[in-house]
Enzyme design. Structure first.
Site, mmCIF file in Angstrom:
data_model
loop_
_atom_site.group_PDB
_atom_site.id
_atom_site.type_symbol
_atom_site.label_atom_id
_atom_site.label_comp_id
_atom_site.label_asym_id
_atom_site.label_seq_id
_atom_site.Cartn_x
_atom_site.Cartn_y
_atom_site.Cartn_z
ATOM 1 N N TYR A 78 0.815 -1.219 0.000
ATOM 2 C CA TYR A 78 0.000 0.000 0.000
ATOM 3 C C TYR A 78 0.843 1.260 0.000
ATOM 4 C CZ TYR A 78 -4.165 -2.764 0.403
ATOM 5 O OH TYR A 78 -5.171 -3.652 0.119
ATOM 6 N N GLU A 107 -2.623 -7.834 -3.031
ATOM 7 C CA GLU A 107 -3.406 -6.620 -2.791
ATOM 8 C C GLU A 107 -2.581 -5.401 -3.131
ATOM 9 O OE1 GLU A 107 -5.110 -6.038 1.139
ATOM 10 O OE2 GLU A 107 -5.636 -8.160 1.289
HETATM 11 C C1 GBH Z 1 -5.078 -4.740 3.975
HETATM 12 O O1 GBH Z 1 -4.427 -4.333 5.117
HETATM 13 C C2 GBH Z 1 -6.075 -5.801 4.317
HETATM 14 O O2 GBH Z 1 -5.604 -7.083 3.938
HETATM 15 C C3 GBH Z 1 -7.439 -5.565 3.747
HETATM 16 O O3 GBH Z 1 -8.359 -6.398 4.360
HETATM 17 C C4 GBH Z 1 -7.784 -4.104 3.893
HETATM 18 O O4 GBH Z 1 -9.104 -3.813 3.558
HETATM 19 C C5 GBH Z 1 -6.844 -3.324 3.009
HETATM 20 O O5 GBH Z 1 -5.526 -3.642 3.278
HETATM 21 C C6 GBH Z 1 -7.011 -1.812 3.121
HETATM 22 O O6 GBH Z 1 -6.709 -1.374 4.410
HETATM 23 O O7 GBH Z 1 0.060 4.550 8.049
HETATM 24 O O8 GBH Z 1 1.139 5.151 5.983
HETATM 25 O O9 GBH Z 1 2.324 3.803 7.576
HETATM 26 C C7 GBH Z 1 -3.599 -3.192 4.956
HETATM 27 C C8 GBH Z 1 -2.491 -3.123 5.975
HETATM 28 C C9 GBH Z 1 -1.244 -1.747 7.417
HETATM 29 C C10 GBH Z 1 -1.431 -1.111 5.143
HETATM 30 C C11 GBH Z 1 -0.907 -0.333 7.797
HETATM 31 C C12 GBH Z 1 -1.047 0.315 5.484
HETATM 32 C C13 GBH Z 1 -0.088 1.724 7.236
HETATM 33 C C14 GBH Z 1 0.429 2.705 6.217
HETATM 34 N N1 GBH Z 1 -2.076 -1.761 6.248
HETATM 35 N N2 GBH Z 1 -0.286 0.380 6.706
HETATM 36 S S1 GBH Z 1 1.034 4.154 7.016
#
Ligand code: GBH
Length: 454
Positions: A296, A360
């Site tokens: 992400y 994803e």
């Molecule tokens: C995923 O998790 C999940 O698998 C899914 O179910 C969910 O809907 C989707 O993503 C969207 O959230 O604060 O800038 O440092 C995502 C895991 C963990 C990704 C925390 C972003 C923080 C980014 N997330 N991370 S930041």
């Protein structure tokens, strides 16, 4: 190999798999139907103050009843693969023991529907909806949960193994452990760093035991999905610290059969690691066929005196998480496509030999449905940038086999409830009407061309 076609398009390798992804609790609804037992997300979402707006997954996208239409909609979008998860509490309402055939029936109907439309199913066995009765016995802090998970995996494979080729065990064990047991912002909402480390180990053990069960039953494509992020910053020690907690604590045991020594050392103030038994790492480190990568956003850290620990990274006192003035999504996450190239090439370099698939990638933006249309040009730009970044990684040697966009449709975004929309398809929750956003129509063209325009 990836190439730049005559048309000037950036073309992906032949057979590259384009798809979309969802998860059971986020879309299914029907929380009390056909014998489904309660999960930790039912409990958590009903606890006041845990989820924005008090939202729950009770109805969600009502996919449990609308899966036929949803599969037809995917076919209309030209989607080649669909990653979905199986709700353990539909299969074993108590988390162990008696199997509920009606739960298996649902996923069998879904898989048959997908095949009928020429869409390849990719199954995730665990996307966070742990049966509540297992949590009542300690959840992932209890070693027995790993054994129960492997039994459950064998049950599901027994029914679907003849028609599902690609299996992944866990989705993002980092979230289950550090968000669920450490920071308490996800179910089950516990806030003990020592518990988070025990959960890490038992999740990984569950993965390894499930891989063994799936292999013994004849599975050919087995893997795990991790949420990984490239970590950068001016202080190498701080970067190594957070890279250890975010990435290496999962990558090293799964792909090298060992925990990283620096991570083990730093965590000693929270745990004595006595839950790690002889032989566990051989089980956890058994070969896998595919590593699922959820990307992400990247993370940037710097040293800052007096900085309190980030609750999701136990022991991170003195390390600040910083963002620049780059574009942010509606989640506040930085948009940085080049981070994906960097991450894929790092995996290729440090953990060679395991094929990769993006399980994803996507973004939430403030989508508006107006005159029957959602003009989500920011999502188009986001995906376009990330597809290019993936293409660049393939050209530089990364063994990337496919790309699954998160998500097929707007859904229950965990602690954020329904307010955050990640879908290619807009969901009007009042009517359950689905409206493909501009990004969905654009994605259909990407899939058709197997690439993006130069
Ligand atoms: C995923 O998790 C999940 O698998 C899914 O179910 C969910 O809907 C989707 O993503 C969207 O959230 O604060 O800038 O440092 C995502 C895991 C963990 C990704 C925390 C972003 C923080 C980014 N997330 N991370 S930041």
């Amino acid at each position: 190999a990836a190439e730049t076609g005559e048309t000037g398009d950036l073309t992906f390798p032949q057979g590259f798999l384009w798809g979309t992804a969802t998860a059971s609790y986020q879309i299914e609804g029907a929380a009390n139907e056909d014998g489904r037992g309660p999960s930790i997300w039912d409990t958590f979402s009903r606890t006041p103050g845990k989820v924005v707006g008090g939202h729950t997954g009770d109805v969600a996208c009502d996919h449990y009843h609308r899966y036929r239409d949803d599969v037809a909609m995917m076919a209309d979008l030209g989607v080649q693969a669909y990653r979905f998860s199986i709700a353990w509490p539909r299969i074993q309402p108590d988390g162990s023991g008696p199997v509920n055939p009606r739960g298996l029936d649902f996923y069998e109907r879904l898989v048959d529907e997908l095949h009928g439309r020429g869409i390849t199913p990719i199954v995730t066995l665990y996307h966070w909806d742990l049966p509540q009765s297992l949590e009542d016995r300690g959840g992932w802090t209890n070693r027995e949960t790993a054994e129960r998970f492997a039994e459950y995996a064998a049950v599901v494979y027994g029914r679907l193994g003849d028609r599902v080729g690609t299996w992944t065990t866990l989705n993002e064990p980092w979230c289950s452990s550090f968000l669920g047991y450490g920071a308490g912002v996800h179910a089950p909402g516990r806030t003990n760093p020592g518990d988070a480390y025990a959960a890490v180990h038992h999740l990984l053990l569950g993965h390894g035991l499930a891989v063994a069960e799936l292999r013994a039953a004849g599975a050919r494509q087995v893997g795990i999905t991790l949420n990984l992020a490239p970590i950068s910053g001016s202080d190498p020690e701080a970067v190594a610290h957070i890279d250890g907690l975010q990435n290496r604590i999962f990558l090293d045991p799964v792909l090298r059969g060992e925990y990283p020594a620096d991570v083990v050392e730093r965590a000693r103030r929270f745990t004595d690691w006595s839950f790690v038994r002889d032989g566990d790492l051989d089980i956890i480190g058994a070969p896998i066929d595919l590593l699922g990568v959820n990307y992400y956003s990247p993370t940037t850290v710097e040293l800052r005196a007096g900085q309190q620990a980030n609750p999701v990274h136990p022991g991170s006192e003195g390390i600040a998480f910083v963002q620049g003035d780059e574009e942010k999504t509606a989640m506040g996450w930085s948009v940085k496509p080049s981070g994906l190239t960097e991450l894929l090439l790092r995996l290729n370099r440090d953990y060679p030999g395991t094929p990769l698939i993006i399980t994803e990638n996507g973004a939430a933006f403030d989508d508006v449905l107006a005159d029957g249309r959602v003009a989500d040009e920011r999502r188009v730009a986001f995906l376009d940038g990330h597809f290019r970044a993936a293409h660049a990684a393939i050209e530089a040697g990364a063994d990337l086999r496919g790309y699954l966009v998160w998500s097929l449709m707007d859904n229950f975004e965990w602690a954020e409830g329904y307010a955050k929309r990640f879908g290619l398809v807009y969901v009007d929750y009042a009517s359950q009407r689905r409206v493909p956003k501009d990004s969905a129509l654009w994605y259909r063209e990407v899939i058709r061309r197997n690439g993006v325009q130069a």
